[in-house]
Design an enzyme around this catalytic site. Structure first.
Site, PDB file in Angstrom:
ATOM      1  N   ASN A  36      42.058  45.347  47.319  1.00 32.14           N
ATOM      2  CA  ASN A  36      42.498  44.148  46.630  1.00 32.14           C
ATOM      3  C   ASN A  36      42.987  43.073  47.601  1.00 32.14           C
ATOM      4  O   ASN A  36      42.283  42.085  47.834  1.00 32.14           O
ATOM      5  CB  ASN A  36      43.592  44.511  45.619  1.00 32.14           C
ATOM      6  N   ASP A  37      44.139  43.256  48.200  1.00 33.09           N
ATOM      7  CA  ASP A  37      44.700  42.228  49.071  1.00 33.09           C
ATOM      8  C   ASP A  37      43.760  41.852  50.219  1.00 33.09           C
ATOM      9  O   ASP A  37      43.692  40.691  50.602  1.00 33.09           O
ATOM     10  CB  ASP A  37      46.030  42.708  49.664  1.00 33.09           C
TER      11      ASP A  37
END
Lengths: 463, 97
Positions: free
Chosen positions: A389-390
């Site tokens: 994600n990040d």
């Protein structure tokens, strides 16, 4: 032979051992030569041990052999049995043992030799070895416990924590002063030991689970420095050289991890961010994402010419690396070009994801690091993101107020299309929403990684 | 060897280490860590000397016990580190069978 000659030979042998260690690390620069590098390092260790055992002052080997036998059995067993996913814990624990050994040697020296006769140099190094060894030992044990989830991995913070650390450090300095004044003082030495042990705990408990890769790298560095300080006590070059090599390795990996997470080392150690949700960038307008199925994904992957797979730690948590490898192989068999893009913090320690995929039989030449592959995303038909994600959040490039801003990310948003398998829309460690999820060219599939990939495989077979 | 010689060797080795390690690709960073971890078990040399010398010294039973424990932990570090590094490096294969 006279003593001088023996000493010269011993020093030469230690030099040879050091050269073997250097060659061993040098050969780690390519996966082709890496295994022979490990053998060189083993050879270096063997030469160092044999040379030491030939030491003129060692006459009785009973206790030594018993220790080596016990240690070898335990080490062998753990090394053979440990799961690859548990590698971070194991490295942390072994770091701790290294630190513990340095600490014990420093204590033993106190009882073996007459401390009254110690010069300033010897006393200083005993203090250093005791302190660094102690910090490494307890710090590593706490890191191990957090990674093994024996204790909560979230940061433990309390009021005046920094002040307490500062006071303890001052106590260490004062006790060291007292010890240098009176080298026979067991009290000063005990104080130094306990302060070291306590500081190790206090320095690692405020660090959250997400920041663990930095901590493991840092402790790796400490364990090297602890070995080098033991080398200072014994005036032994092989300990100093190899301790310094390990120290340097830990420093570099720490830097790489900090950069990849967009944090400074000071921020990791004192910031206590990992795990805590950040409230920034919080304009939470209702946006819609389009929900796709695995069948849609399969038909897009099937018609693509080039695919890049981006695995994150969610993949390993779901134990989906084996099915992912199977899917990759199917696509390659269909003539699709498949590569894997590995972000530096994709796993729980530096390089961890590469090991997990290699274990699942993904050929290592398909594993690309960020610099190798980032320019290729724009020419890629489909990117498949699993459990990350990040590290793919474009906010790192665009949003100046985002905590991710400036972090190196994989340019998934530049590819022609993206498929993201994720359990929910929930934000990652940094607590930031991801623009990419709402992009028109993004297909979201809300599933567990393993289940999702399995269904894609089934769909691919039916095509 | 006096302390300043030791420190000189230490500092120069750090620079050598930085040169060597910056050439290790991210692909192999985990084996690098476990391998260097094993190398840091070189404290075993110190442990052996402490243990062996304590055995020959009068009234150093406590020293011998501490040295003995140090030998055990350092050996676990060395053997475990090398075994697991070798296991990992075995897994890195190219497409050719």
């Amino acid at each position: 032979m006279n003593e001088q000659v023996i000493t010269t030979f011993t020093q030469l042998a230690y030099l040879i051992a050091s050269v073997f260690f250097i060659l061993g690390i040098k050969k780690l620069s390519s996966p082709k030569t890496a295994r022979s590098g490990n053998f060189f390092a083993m050879l270096g260790m063997f030469v160092a041990i044999v040379t030491t055992l030939a030491h003129k002052e060692i006459v009785d080997f009973k206790l030594i052999l018993a220790g080596i036998t016990i240690g070898s059995a335990v080490g062998w067993f753990v090394g053979k049995k440990i799961e690859m996913t548990a590698m971070p814990q194991m490295v942390a624990l072994f770091n701790g043992f290294g630190g513990l050994a340095s600490m014990l040697v420093a204590m033993a020296e106190f009882y073996i030799h007459d401390p009254k006769s110690w010069t300033f140099d010897v006393s200083t190094t005993v203090i250093l070895s005791l302190f660094v060894g102690g910090v490494t030992f307890t710090g590593s044990i706490v890191a191990f416990a957090k990674l093994q989830e024996l204790i909560k991995s979230s940061p433990v913070v309390f009021k005046m924590q920094q002040v307490l650390n500062g006071i303890l450090f001052a106590v260490f300095i004062v006790a060291s002063g007292f010890y240098l004044y009176d080298t026979t003082s067991l009290v000063s030495l005990t104080v130094i030991l306990f302060v070291g042990l306590l500081l190790g705990v206090l320095l690692v408990i405020p660090i959250g689970g997400a920041d663990m890769p930095v901590v493991i790298s840092l402790l790796n560095s400490y364990s090297g420095i602890a070995a080098a300080t033991t080398g200072f006590i014994l005036s032994n070059s092989v300990l100093i050289i190899s301790g310094a090599l390990v120290g340097a390795s830990g420093i570099i990996l720490t830097q790489i991890m900090c950069k990849a997470m967009n944090r400074s080392l000071v921020n990791v150690i004192f910031g206590a961010v990992g795990g805590e949700a950040l409230a920034s960038g919080g304009k939470k307008e209702k946006r819609t994402v389009t929900n796709y199925t695995e069948e849609d994904a399969a038909s897009i992957l099937d018609s693509a010419q080039s695919v890049i797979i981006v695995p994150g730690y969610g993949l390993a948590v779901a134990q989906a690396q084996h099915v992912l490898q199977e899917m990759g192989k199917m696509l390659i068999a269909k003539g699709v070009s498949v590569r894997y893009a590995i972000h530096p913090v994709a796993g729980r320690m530096p390089g961890h994801m590469n090991v997990l995929l290699a274990e699942s039989n993904v050929p290592y030449d398909l594993l690309c690091d960020l610099d190798q592959i980032n320019e290729d995303f724009q020419n890629t038909d489909v990117v498949l993101v699993i459990g990350a994600n990040d590290v793919i959040n474009p906010a790192a490039r665009t949003q100046k107020d985002s905590p991710l801003f400036g972090m190196p990310i994989l340019n998934v948003d530049k590819a022609k299309s993206a498929i993201i398998i994720k359990r929910s829309l929930s934000p990652g460690f940094a607590g930031v929403d991801n623009e990419l999820f709402y992009d028109k060219k993004t297909m979201m599939i809300f599933k567990d990684a393993k289940e999702g990939v399995n269904k894609i495989i089934t769909a691919l077979k039916e095509l | 060897m006096d302390l300043i010689t030791s420190v000189s060797i230490f500092v120069l080795s750090i620079f050598l280490g930085i040169e060597l390690i910056s050439k290790v690709p991210p692909l192999l960073h985990t084996p690098l860590m476990s391998g260097s971890n094993a190398i840091s078990g070189i404290t075993l040399v110190g442990s052996l000397i402490a243990c062996g010398v304590a055995m020959e010294t009068k009234d150093a039973t406590l020293g011998a016990i501490l040295g003995f424990l140090a030998v055990i932990f350092a050996t676990i570090n060395v053997v475990g580190g090398f075994v697991v590094t070798n296991r990992m490096l075995e897994m890195f294969k190219t497409k050719k069978k």
